[in-house]
Motif scaffolding. Structure first.
Motif, PDB file in Angstrom:
ATOM      1  N   LYS A   1       9.540   5.826   0.514  1.00  7.90           N
ATOM      2  CA  LYS A   1       9.268   5.279  -0.811  1.00  7.90           C
ATOM      3  C   LYS A   1       7.935   4.542  -0.853  1.00  7.90           C
ATOM      4  CE  LYS A   1      13.509   4.923  -3.408  1.00  7.90           C
ATOM      5  NZ  LYS A   1      14.366   4.035  -4.252  1.00  7.90           N
ATOM      6  N   LEU A   2       7.587   3.839   0.203  1.00  4.48           N
ATOM      7  CA  LEU A   2       6.312   3.126   0.214  1.00  4.48           C
ATOM      8  C   LEU A   2       5.144   4.107   0.248  1.00  4.48           C
ATOM      9  CD1 LEU A   2       7.255   0.196   2.613  1.00  4.48           C
ATOM     10  CD2 LEU A   2       6.756   0.020   0.171  1.00  4.48           C
ATOM     11  N   GLN A   3       5.298   5.220   0.945  1.00  5.08           N
ATOM     12  CA  GLN A   3       4.265   6.252   0.914  1.00  5.08           C
ATOM     13  C   GLN A   3       4.191   6.894  -0.476  1.00  5.08           C
ATOM     14  OE1 GLN A   3       3.983   8.933   4.455  1.00  5.08           O
ATOM     15  NE2 GLN A   3       5.675   7.695   5.229  1.00  5.08           N
ATOM     16  N   HIS A   4       5.349   7.095  -1.085  1.00  6.57           N
ATOM     17  CA  HIS A   4       5.374   7.637  -2.437  1.00  6.57           C
ATOM     18  C   HIS A   4       4.672   6.693  -3.417  1.00  6.57           C
ATOM     19  CE1 HIS A   4       6.831   9.798  -5.946  1.00  6.57           C
ATOM     20  NE2 HIS A   4       7.317   8.672  -6.435  1.00  6.57           N
TER      21      HIS A   4
ATOM     22  N   LYS B   1       0.141   6.759   5.079  1.00 10.35           N
ATOM     23  CA  LYS B   1       1.139   6.984   6.114  1.00 10.35           C
ATOM     24  C   LYS B   1       0.908   6.137   7.366  1.00 10.35           C
ATOM     25  CE  LYS B   1       3.590  10.839   8.298  1.00 10.35           C
ATOM     26  NZ  LYS B   1       3.675  12.312   8.408  1.00 10.35           N
ATOM     27  N   PRO B   2      -0.330   6.015   7.889  1.00 10.05           N
ATOM     28  CA  PRO B   2      -0.529   5.167   9.079  1.00 10.05           C
ATOM     29  C   PRO B   2      -0.166   3.707   8.840  1.00 10.05           C
ATOM     30  CG  PRO B   2      -2.405   6.627   8.762  1.00 10.05           C
ATOM     31  CD  PRO B   2      -1.567   6.739   7.533  1.00 10.05           C
ATOM     32  N   VAL B   3      -0.532   3.154   7.678  1.00 13.76           N
ATOM     33  CA  VAL B   3      -0.237   1.740   7.409  1.00 13.76           C
ATOM     34  C   VAL B   3       1.269   1.531   7.306  1.00 13.76           C
ATOM     35  CG1 VAL B   3      -0.488  -0.128   5.735  1.00 13.76           C
ATOM     36  CG2 VAL B   3      -2.446   1.309   6.298  1.00 13.76           C
ATOM     37  N   VAL B   4       1.963   2.434   6.610  1.00 16.84           N
ATOM     38  CA  VAL B   4       3.415   2.320   6.499  1.00 16.84           C
ATOM     39  C   VAL B   4       4.068   2.456   7.866  1.00 16.84           C
ATOM     40  CG1 VAL B   4       5.498   3.388   5.545  1.00 16.84           C
ATOM     41  CG2 VAL B   4       3.456   3.136   4.129  1.00 16.84           C
ATOM     42  N   GLY B   5       3.610   3.435   8.644  1.00 21.39           N
ATOM     43  CA  GLY B   5       4.216   3.694   9.949  1.00 21.39           C
ATOM     44  C   GLY B   5       4.043   2.560  10.936  1.00 21.39           C
ATOM     45  N   ILE B   6       2.989   1.767  10.797  1.00 29.95           N
ATOM     46  CA  ILE B   6       2.755   0.656  11.711  1.00 29.95           C
ATOM     47  C   ILE B   6       3.371  -0.637  11.168  1.00 29.95           C
ATOM     48  CG2 ILE B   6       0.977  -0.824  12.728  1.00 29.95           C
ATOM     49  CD1 ILE B   6      -0.843   1.636  12.829  1.00 29.95           C
TER      50      ILE B   6
END
Length: 475
Positions: A294-297, A302-307
């Protein structure tokens, strides 16, 4: 008779509208929570026996958390043009976590000293026993060095088979940097990792259909096992804690959202399904994959969300931070122990460490409080018996506050890093670009919609680069 022949003044809902409403996951979870509370209240023994439903659902989701974090972080880092950006994102996230965690603890400290929920109880310490406490609450707790050494897994694979998030994050970052530095060979592996993540998010989407069952079982167990009667004695503590958590979300985190050009209430509406799942299960872990999607949406890269988001599960537990200060001072007040301001600040400094690594599972906040009391001499650990019976009723507030805090942290760090499409984020929070929990063909778990969705109303993937950014950075 037909709907048109209904008696005057009678309002009937079209069957199709009811079916559409019941098809929403948040409606199903809300119904499950109420049904679970009813079963636990009317038939306590039956409700207490339904605990495996909640535990099983959480276990199913936890099975995928480590590989999803690994795939998301690895592919994100490997596809970044500037590897130094990863370190910059991590540093900003850690600074943000420490600042907000400290603010949360100070807020809890102020409230508990003003409200004084434990004053007047005059509990005799000799009447308390630690026999009924969980074994984790009475065992020795690791120190500063042991905490950081535990982040390093025994093997590369063991990080993906354990229960801790930080070792997974460490291995993912190292592996991502390795792929980034390996040129064409690394690019091929990164593409395979991206395709594998598509499968994982598809499986998670299937498992999330069981969320109402998990919420029903967990709520039935909570009410059936502990009973609402236990709240009568400690209602002031539980009530003041919930109100403090609500104040922190709406005022403190709401201010952070405003500073980043967004609003809190639309964000809460956007993640309402995740909030209801957390309310039912008292754990933030089941919604980690959905929050990442949802945050990527919503326009975060993607890198910021994944970290940021997985790291926040260990370093940014705002709800637990509030609970630690309020719980420890409440116990001191109940025992008639007068803590000076210096002693309370010393406890706060210890809590900055003990709150870290308390993963978003049910009861982790209670264990963190036990670790705090065992590290300072002011309040005995046996005093935890006073609040053990009502801890479960506060765990929901802890989990909800921490979930919202980590979502806000991810959006804030993405915006500061120039990795947030602000125009898209505002449109998503306004409901103009609805989230559909289906992975895109490119494996970006960004909540992209079905192929037949008209292009003008949906973006295929929440692109990390957009003219809506205020502070774009060169690759």
């Amino acid at each position: 008779m037909s709907r048109n022949d209904a008696a005057p003044g009678t309002v009937t809902a079209p069957p199709g509208r009811i079916r559409r409403m019941l098809s929403h996951l948040y409606v199903q979870c809300l119904i499950a929570v109420f049904l679970g509370a009813a079963v636990g209240g009317l038939w306590p023994s039956v409700g207490a026996d339904l605990k495996p439903l909640g535990d099983g659902f959480i276990a199913l989701v936890k099975m995928f958390i480590a590989p999803i974090i690994f795939c998301t972080v690895v592919h994100g880092i490997a596809s970044m043009g500037n590897a130094r950006a990863v370190g910059r994102v991590s540093l900003k996230a850690l600074v943000y976590f420490e600042v907000l965690t400290t603010v949360a603890m100070v807020v809890g400290l102020v409230v508990v000293n003003v409200v004084k929920p434990g004053s007047g109880l005059h509990i005799d310490l000799s009447t308390l026993s630690a026999k009924g406490l969980p074994p984790e609450a009475t065992t020795a707790h690791e120190g500063f060095a042991e905490f950081f050494l535990a982040i390093i897994p025994a093997t590369l694979v063991s990080a993906l088979t354990g229960n801790e998030i930080l070792p997974v994050l460490l291995v993912s970052v190292l592996f991502g940097f390795g792929l980034h530095a390996s040129g064409e060979a690394g690019l091929g592996i990164a593409r395979s990792v991206e395709k594998f993540s598509t499968v994982l998010f598809t499986l998670i989407r299937w498992i999330m259909r069981l969320a109402p069952i998990g919420a029903f079982g967990s709520m039935a167990f909570t009410i059936g096992h502990y009973g609402l009667g236990t709240l009568r004695h400690l209602a002031l503590l539980v009530g003041s804690f919930w109100l403090t958590a609500l104040f922190f979300v709406l005022v403190v985190l709401g201010t952070v959202m405003r500073l980043n050009g967004l609003r809190m209430l639309p964000f809460l509406r956007y993640i309402k399904e995740e909030l209801l799942i957390v309310l039912g299960t008292s754990s933030t872990e089941p919604v980690l994959p959905r929050m990442m999607a949802k945050l990527q949406h919503a326009g975060a890269s993607k890198p910021v969300v994944g970290i940021t988001l997985p790291a926040g599960y260990s370093f940014n537990l705002d709800g637990t931070a509030i609970y630690l200060t309020m719980g420890s001072v409440f116990l001191a007040q109940a025992l008639g122990i007068d803590l000076s301001l210096t002693q309370q600040l010393a406890m706060l400094a210890v809590m900055l460490l003990t709150s870290k690594g308390a993963a978003g599972v049910t009861g982790s906040g209670f264990i963190a409080l036990a670790a705090t009391l065992s590290a300072v001499p002011h309040v005995p650990v046996a005093a935890l018996a006073l609040i053990f019976g009502v801890d479960r009723f506060m765990s929901e507030a802890r989990a909800l506050t921490s979930l919202v805090g980590n979502g806000v942290a991810t959006l804030a760090v993405a915006r500061w890093e120039g990795e947030l499409d602000e125009d898209r984020a505002k449109a998503v929070l306004r409901g103009e670009i609805p989230y559909t929990p289906a992975p895109a063909p490119s494996a970006a778990p960004a909540g992209s919609g079905p192929k037949e969705t008209p292009a003008p109303t949906r973006d295929p993937v929440p692109a990390p680069v957009s003219t809506g950014r205020r502070t774009p950075r060169p690759a």
